[in-house]
Scaffold this motif. Structure first.
Motif, PDB file in Angstrom:
ATOM      1  N   UNK A  51       0.675  -1.180   0.055  1.00 41.92           N
ATOM      2  CA  UNK A  51      -0.012  -0.088   0.056  1.00 41.92           C
ATOM      3  C   UNK A  51       0.876   1.445   0.124  1.00 41.92           C
ATOM      4  N   UNK A  52       2.056   1.145   0.747  1.00 45.17           N
ATOM      5  CA  UNK A  52       2.898   2.459   0.829  1.00 45.17           C
ATOM      6  C   UNK A  52       3.281   2.510  -0.561  1.00 45.17           C
ATOM      7  N   UNK A  53       3.656   1.814  -1.328  1.00 44.57           N
ATOM      8  CA  UNK A  53       4.345   1.937  -2.573  1.00 44.57           C
ATOM      9  C   UNK A  53       3.149   2.312  -3.576  1.00 44.57           C
ATOM     10  N   UNK A  54       2.179   1.729  -3.436  1.00 37.95           N
ATOM     11  CA  UNK A  54       1.061   2.013  -4.160  1.00 37.95           C
ATOM     12  C   UNK A  54       0.569   3.471  -3.860  1.00 37.95           C
ATOM     13  N   UNK A  55       0.723   3.874  -2.718  1.00 41.78           N
ATOM     14  CA  UNK A  55       0.218   5.105  -2.548  1.00 41.78           C
ATOM     15  C   UNK A  55       1.039   6.243  -3.282  1.00 41.78           C
ATOM     16  N   UNK A  56       2.243   6.198  -2.880  1.00 43.61           N
ATOM     17  CA  UNK A  56       3.522   6.847  -3.586  1.00 43.61           C
ATOM     18  C   UNK A  56       3.307   7.000  -5.085  1.00 43.61           C
ATOM     19  N   UNK A  57       3.315   5.624  -5.480  1.00 40.87           N
ATOM     20  CA  UNK A  57       3.482   5.483  -6.858  1.00 40.87           C
ATOM     21  C   UNK A  57       2.264   6.312  -7.866  1.00 40.87           C
ATOM     22  N   UNK A  58       0.804   5.903  -7.211  1.00 42.84           N
ATOM     23  CA  UNK A  58      -0.160   6.349  -7.887  1.00 42.84           C
ATOM     24  C   UNK A  58      -0.136   8.091  -7.859  1.00 42.84           C
ATOM     25  N   UNK A  59       0.168   8.731  -6.738  1.00 39.58           N
ATOM     26  CA  UNK A  59       0.445   9.960  -6.789  1.00 39.58           C
ATOM     27  C   UNK A  59       1.425  10.483  -7.624  1.00 39.58           C
ATOM     28  N   UNK A  60       2.240   9.859  -7.876  1.00 39.26           N
ATOM     29  CA  UNK A  60       3.570  10.189  -8.849  1.00 39.26           C
ATOM     30  C   UNK A  60       3.168  10.214 -10.412  1.00 39.26           C
ATOM     31  N   UNK A 168      -8.222   2.015   8.643  1.00 38.71           N
ATOM     32  CA  UNK A 168      -8.795   2.488   7.172  1.00 38.71           C
ATOM     33  C   UNK A 168     -10.156   3.300   7.375  1.00 38.71           C
ATOM     34  N   UNK A 169     -10.885   3.053   8.379  1.00 38.02           N
ATOM     35  CA  UNK A 169     -12.273   3.423   8.457  1.00 38.02           C
ATOM     36  C   UNK A 169     -12.258   4.860   9.235  1.00 38.02           C
ATOM     37  N   UNK A 170     -11.284   4.811  10.144  1.00 39.32           N
ATOM     38  CA  UNK A 170     -10.971   5.958  11.202  1.00 39.32           C
ATOM     39  C   UNK A 170     -11.892   5.721  12.540  1.00 39.32           C
ATOM     40  N   UNK A 171     -12.625   4.678  12.648  1.00 33.59           N
ATOM     41  CA  UNK A 171     -13.426   4.168  13.715  1.00 33.59           C
ATOM     42  C   UNK A 171     -12.853   3.092  14.457  1.00 33.59           C
ATOM     43  N   UNK A 172     -12.763   3.452  15.854  1.00 26.58           N
ATOM     44  CA  UNK A 172     -11.780   2.580  16.664  1.00 26.58           C
ATOM     45  C   UNK A 172     -12.952   1.100  16.914  1.00 26.58           C
ATOM     46  N   UNK A 173     -14.121   1.412  16.731  1.00 23.41           N
ATOM     47  CA  UNK A 173     -14.856   0.342  16.766  1.00 23.41           C
ATOM     48  C   UNK A 173     -15.280  -0.325  15.766  1.00 23.41           C
ATOM     49  N   UNK A 174     -14.437  -0.137  14.573  1.00 25.20           N
ATOM     50  CA  UNK A 174     -14.861  -0.812  13.201  1.00 25.20           C
ATOM     51  C   UNK A 174     -14.746  -2.449  13.312  1.00 25.20           C
ATOM     52  N   UNK A 175     -15.632  -3.029  12.487  1.00 27.93           N
ATOM     53  CA  UNK A 175     -15.502  -4.598  12.611  1.00 27.93           C
ATOM     54  C   UNK A 175     -14.304  -4.832  11.526  1.00 27.93           C
ATOM     55  N   UNK A 176     -13.653  -6.129  12.053  1.00 22.58           N
ATOM     56  CA  UNK A 176     -12.505  -6.392  10.993  1.00 22.58           C
ATOM     57  C   UNK A 176     -12.908  -6.464   9.469  1.00 22.58           C
ATOM     58  N   UNK A 177     -14.219  -7.030   9.430  1.00 21.47           N
ATOM     59  CA  UNK A 177     -14.780  -7.121   7.872  1.00 21.47           C
ATOM     60  C   UNK A 177     -14.350  -5.852   7.205  1.00 21.47           C
ATOM     61  N   UNK A 178     -14.380  -4.854   7.775  1.00 19.36           N
ATOM     62  CA  UNK A 178     -14.282  -3.367   7.124  1.00 19.36           C
ATOM     63  C   UNK A 178     -12.797  -3.506   6.096  1.00 19.36           C
ATOM     64  N   UNK A 179     -12.056  -4.305   6.748  1.00 18.05           N
ATOM     65  CA  UNK A 179     -10.778  -4.433   6.168  1.00 18.05           C
ATOM     66  C   UNK A 179     -10.943  -4.856   4.589  1.00 18.05           C
ATOM     67  N   UNK A 180     -11.815  -5.905   4.643  1.00 20.12           N
ATOM     68  CA  UNK A 180     -12.205  -6.207   3.176  1.00 20.12           C
ATOM     69  C   UNK A 180     -12.193  -5.341   2.028  1.00 20.12           C
ATOM     70  N   UNK A 181     -12.535  -4.071   2.359  1.00 16.94           N
ATOM     71  CA  UNK A 181     -12.879  -3.118   1.552  1.00 16.94           C
ATOM     72  C   UNK A 181     -11.571  -2.448   0.884  1.00 16.94           C
ATOM     73  N   UNK A 182     -10.137  -2.693   1.594  1.00 20.55           N
ATOM     74  CA  UNK A 182      -9.291  -1.874   1.116  1.00 20.55           C
ATOM     75  C   UNK A 182      -8.629  -2.318  -0.210  1.00 20.55           C
ATOM     76  N   UNK A 183      -8.737  -3.560  -0.509  1.00 17.55           N
ATOM     77  CA  UNK A 183      -8.215  -4.012  -1.838  1.00 17.55           C
ATOM     78  C   UNK A 183      -9.165  -3.556  -2.980  1.00 17.55           C
ATOM     79  N   UNK A 184     -10.425  -3.448  -2.594  1.00 22.01           N
ATOM     80  CA  UNK A 184     -11.273  -2.948  -3.752  1.00 22.01           C
ATOM     81  C   UNK A 184     -11.206  -1.351  -3.877  1.00 22.01           C
ATOM     82  N   UNK A 185     -10.883  -0.796  -2.803  1.00 16.69           N
ATOM     83  CA  UNK A 185     -10.650   0.646  -2.939  1.00 16.69           C
ATOM     84  C   UNK A 185      -9.204   1.018  -3.587  1.00 16.69           C
ATOM     85  N   UNK A 186      -8.208   0.251  -3.386  1.00 14.42           N
ATOM     86  CA  UNK A 186      -6.971   0.176  -4.357  1.00 14.42           C
ATOM     87  C   UNK A 186      -7.504   0.027  -5.823  1.00 14.42           C
TER      88      UNK A 186
END
Length: 219
Positions: A51-60, A168-186
């Motif tokens: 994600x670190x590499x993708x974040x910098x790469x997409x901005x560049x 990812x969500x900024x919500x300390x109470x977020x369900x672990x399932x919310x992480x499943x949306x990260x790849x689709x966001x990429x």
């Protein structure tokens, strides 16, 4: 390639040629698919590294597509003359309004950082009517920052699926399932930046199939 059975040779040559002279889009796809695999296998620290590499790469990538000029192909420094030729950009760097108080971004003497890229991309996005895309990129920035706390960077913090979801969500109470949306966001970010589908994962759909075919030919 000196294969006993040459049926798969053309495909191997094609893959080799893609790796020898990869385009920026090809590199971004590789990082995206690497992130997809690392998430599926639960290798979360390495996932953050992608994600670190993708974040910098997409901005560049976007900065270059939207006209930014650098002093050389490495992209380590912005072309100061170009920055000063863009109406409003020097003032934007001098008084970036991204925090509680305006911040001065040194683009003249310092190497280009992720912060410099983000500030630049935010400015250029306004001219391109692409603010939504930048908002999506900012969703993954906290995950890119989290990478610095892991064993692959500067610390030894463990990374769980629940922690990924919370950051990812900024919500300390977020369900672990919310992480499943990260790849689709990429994927959404990639397709929005390049205006083309990311396509199937080549490690699943091509390379593994090719390896199995070679093994079967040799049996």
């Amino acid at each position: 390639l000196n294969l006993k059975h040459g049926k798969q040779k053309a495909r191997m040559v094609q893959l080799w040629n893609e790796m020898v002279t990869p385009s920026d889009a090809w590199k971004l796809r590789e990082v995206y698919f690497g992130a997809d695999i690392k998430y599926r296998t639960g290798e979360y620290a390495d996932f953050l590294g992608r994600i670190f590499r993708f974040h910098e790469g997409i901005m560049r990538f976007l900065a270059k597509r939207w006209g930014a000029r650098f002093t050389d192909d490495s992209g380590r420094k912005l072309d100061v003359a170009w920055v000063q030729s863009v109406d409003g950009l020097p003032e934007w760097f001098a008084n970036y309004p991204g925090g509680r108080t305006p911040t001065c971004i040194d683009y003249e003497t310092r190497d280009v950082s992720r912060l410099t890229l983000r500030v630049l991309v935010e400015f250029l996005a306004k001219r391109e009517n692409a603010e939504t895309l930048v908002t999506q990129i900012n969703w993954i920035e906290r995950l890119a920052d989290l990478r610095s706390k892991t064993v692959i960077a500067h610390n030894f913090s463990g990374i769980s699926k629940q922690l990924l979801a919370r950051v990812f969500t900024g919500d300390h109470q977020a369900s672990p399932a919310e992480a499943d949306r990260i790849v689709s966001t990429l994927q959404t970010i990639y397709e929005g930046a390049l205006s083309e589908p990311v396509g199937p994962n080549p490690f699943d759909a091509t390379i593994n199939t090719l390896l199995l075919a070679l093994l079967n030919e040799g049996s």
